[in-house]
Design a protein around this motif. Structure first.
Motif, PDB file in Angstrom:
ATOM      1  N   ASN A   1       1.020  -1.308   0.119  1.00 32.31           N
ATOM      2  CA  ASN A   1       0.085  -0.033  -0.073  1.00 32.31           C
ATOM      3  C   ASN A   1       0.777   1.115   0.055  1.00 32.31           C
ATOM      4  O   ASN A   1       0.441   2.317  -0.464  1.00 32.31           O
ATOM      5  CB  ASN A   1      -0.834  -0.027   1.142  1.00 32.31           C
ATOM      6  N   ALA A   2       2.122   1.099   0.614  1.00 31.87           N
ATOM      7  CA  ALA A   2       2.924   2.259   0.625  1.00 31.87           C
ATOM      8  C   ALA A   2       3.449   2.790  -0.617  1.00 31.87           C
ATOM      9  O   ALA A   2       3.493   4.207  -0.873  1.00 31.87           O
ATOM     10  CB  ALA A   2       4.045   2.118   1.433  1.00 31.87           C
ATOM     11  N   VAL A   3       3.481   1.971  -1.736  1.00 27.05           N
ATOM     12  CA  VAL A   3       4.014   2.515  -2.940  1.00 27.05           C
ATOM     13  C   VAL A   3       3.227   3.187  -3.905  1.00 27.05           C
ATOM     14  O   VAL A   3       3.353   4.270  -4.325  1.00 27.05           O
ATOM     15  CB  VAL A   3       4.457   1.212  -3.936  1.00 27.05           C
ATOM     16  N   PRO A   4       1.886   2.747  -3.981  1.00 22.97           N
ATOM     17  CA  PRO A   4       0.814   3.869  -4.543  1.00 22.97           C
ATOM     18  C   PRO A   4       0.544   4.902  -3.805  1.00 22.97           C
ATOM     19  O   PRO A   4       0.405   6.103  -4.370  1.00 22.97           O
ATOM     20  CB  PRO A   4      -0.502   2.986  -4.691  1.00 22.97           C
ATOM     21  N   THR A   5       0.531   4.709  -2.454  1.00 23.15           N
ATOM     22  CA  THR A   5       0.285   6.095  -1.726  1.00 23.15           C
ATOM     23  C   THR A   5       1.552   7.077  -1.844  1.00 23.15           C
ATOM     24  O   THR A   5       1.286   8.239  -2.144  1.00 23.15           O
ATOM     25  CB  THR A   5       0.171   5.879  -0.114  1.00 23.15           C
ATOM     26  N   GLY A   6       2.731   6.692  -1.735  1.00 23.94           N
ATOM     27  CA  GLY A   6       3.819   7.613  -2.316  1.00 23.94           C
ATOM     28  C   GLY A   6       3.764   8.200  -3.541  1.00 23.94           C
ATOM     29  O   GLY A   6       3.993   9.333  -3.803  1.00 23.94           O
ATOM     30  N   LEU A   7       3.451   7.376  -4.512  1.00 25.65           N
ATOM     31  CA  LEU A   7       3.113   7.864  -6.100  1.00 25.65           C
ATOM     32  C   LEU A   7       2.009   8.920  -5.927  1.00 25.65           C
ATOM     33  O   LEU A   7       2.428  10.032  -6.554  1.00 25.65           O
ATOM     34  CB  LEU A   7       2.576   6.658  -6.838  1.00 25.65           C
ATOM     35  N   VAL A   8       1.131   8.766  -5.426  1.00 26.21           N
ATOM     36  CA  VAL A   8      -0.066   9.704  -5.076  1.00 26.21           C
ATOM     37  C   VAL A   8       0.329  11.028  -4.590  1.00 26.21           C
ATOM     38  O   VAL A   8      -0.007  12.034  -5.137  1.00 26.21           O
ATOM     39  CB  VAL A   8      -1.259   9.161  -4.656  1.00 26.21           C
ATOM     40  N   ARG A   9       1.192  10.936  -3.563  1.00 29.22           N
ATOM     41  CA  ARG A   9       1.865  11.979  -2.860  1.00 29.22           C
ATOM     42  C   ARG A   9       2.575  12.820  -3.665  1.00 29.22           C
ATOM     43  O   ARG A   9       2.537  14.247  -3.845  1.00 29.22           O
ATOM     44  CB  ARG A   9       2.466  11.591  -1.610  1.00 29.22           C
ATOM     45  N   VAL A  10       3.380  12.027  -4.610  1.00 24.71           N
ATOM     46  CA  VAL A  10       4.328  12.920  -5.603  1.00 24.71           C
ATOM     47  C   VAL A  10       3.760  13.599  -6.513  1.00 24.71           C
ATOM     48  O   VAL A  10       4.164  14.637  -6.951  1.00 24.71           O
ATOM     49  CB  VAL A  10       5.330  11.757  -6.062  1.00 24.71           C
ATOM     50  N   LEU A  11       2.653  12.723  -7.269  1.00 23.94           N
ATOM     51  CA  LEU A  11       1.823  13.351  -8.234  1.00 23.94           C
ATOM     52  C   LEU A  11       0.978  14.711  -7.761  1.00 23.94           C
ATOM     53  O   LEU A  11       0.956  15.582  -8.186  1.00 23.94           O
ATOM     54  CB  LEU A  11       1.089  12.632  -8.923  1.00 23.94           C
ATOM     55  N   ASN A  12       0.708  14.382  -6.354  1.00 26.87           N
ATOM     56  CA  ASN A  12      -0.093  15.681  -5.950  1.00 26.87           C
ATOM     57  C   ASN A  12       0.756  16.802  -5.636  1.00 26.87           C
ATOM     58  O   ASN A  12       0.377  17.985  -6.103  1.00 26.87           O
ATOM     59  CB  ASN A  12      -0.837  15.176  -4.579  1.00 26.87           C
ATOM     60  N   ALA A  13       2.053  16.400  -5.246  1.00 26.61           N
ATOM     61  CA  ALA A  13       2.804  17.758  -4.927  1.00 26.61           C
ATOM     62  C   ALA A  13       3.172  18.375  -6.265  1.00 26.61           C
ATOM     63  O   ALA A  13       3.358  19.666  -6.279  1.00 26.61           O
ATOM     64  CB  ALA A  13       4.135  17.004  -4.313  1.00 26.61           C
TER      65      ALA A  13
END
Length: 142
Positions: free
Chosen positions: A109-121
């Motif tokens: 779950n951490a991988v997609p969550t991190g990706l979403v955070r990067v894209l959101n940033a």
């Protein structure tokens, strides 16, 4: 021993006190050659289980600590491999299957969550740049 057997039965295992030569013969007849060739000395209780090997190993380790080593693992046999007493104790120190599954799910779950955070940033950065440009144009117009 009744308390020990009760704890083992809750984990899907059972305990039998057997003579060492009977253990070797049983292992030989069932094709457990590594166990049949192991030299076992002294009084021996055999713990058989179908459930979680880690849970059974924890019960054995805890009972060994409670009895101050009077009852302790001599060896183990798991998936066709002989284990030493220290390996049985090491298995007891591992987290349960449910805890390992939870850790794995957390990692997955951490991988997609991190990706979403990067894209959101990145999206937030673009919005902030556009907003700053808009504010700059408004200041020039005033």
């Amino acid at each position: 021993m009744d308390k020990f057997r009760s704890q083992l039965s809750q984990a899907g295992a059972e305990c039998h006190v057997l003579k060492n030569r009977i253990i070797r013969k049983m292992a030989e007849l069932n094709g457990l050659t590594a166990l049949a060739e192991t030299t076992i000395k002294g009084d021996t209780a055999v713990v058989l289980g179908k459930g979680d090997a880690g849970a059974v190993a924890k019960i054995i380790d805890t009972f060994s600590k409670d009895t101050k080593g009077v009852i302790a693992p001599k060896c183990g046999y798991f998936d066709g491999v002989m284990l030493s007493d220290t390996e049985v104790v090491a298995i007891a120190g591992l987290p349960s299957k449910d805890a390992l599954r939870a850790q794995l799910l957390g990692l997955l779950n951490a991988v997609p969550t991190g990706l979403v955070r990067v894209l959101n940033a990145k999206a937030s950065s673009i919005v902030n740049v556009i907003n700053a440009y808009k504010n700059k144009l408004e200041e020039k117009a005033n």
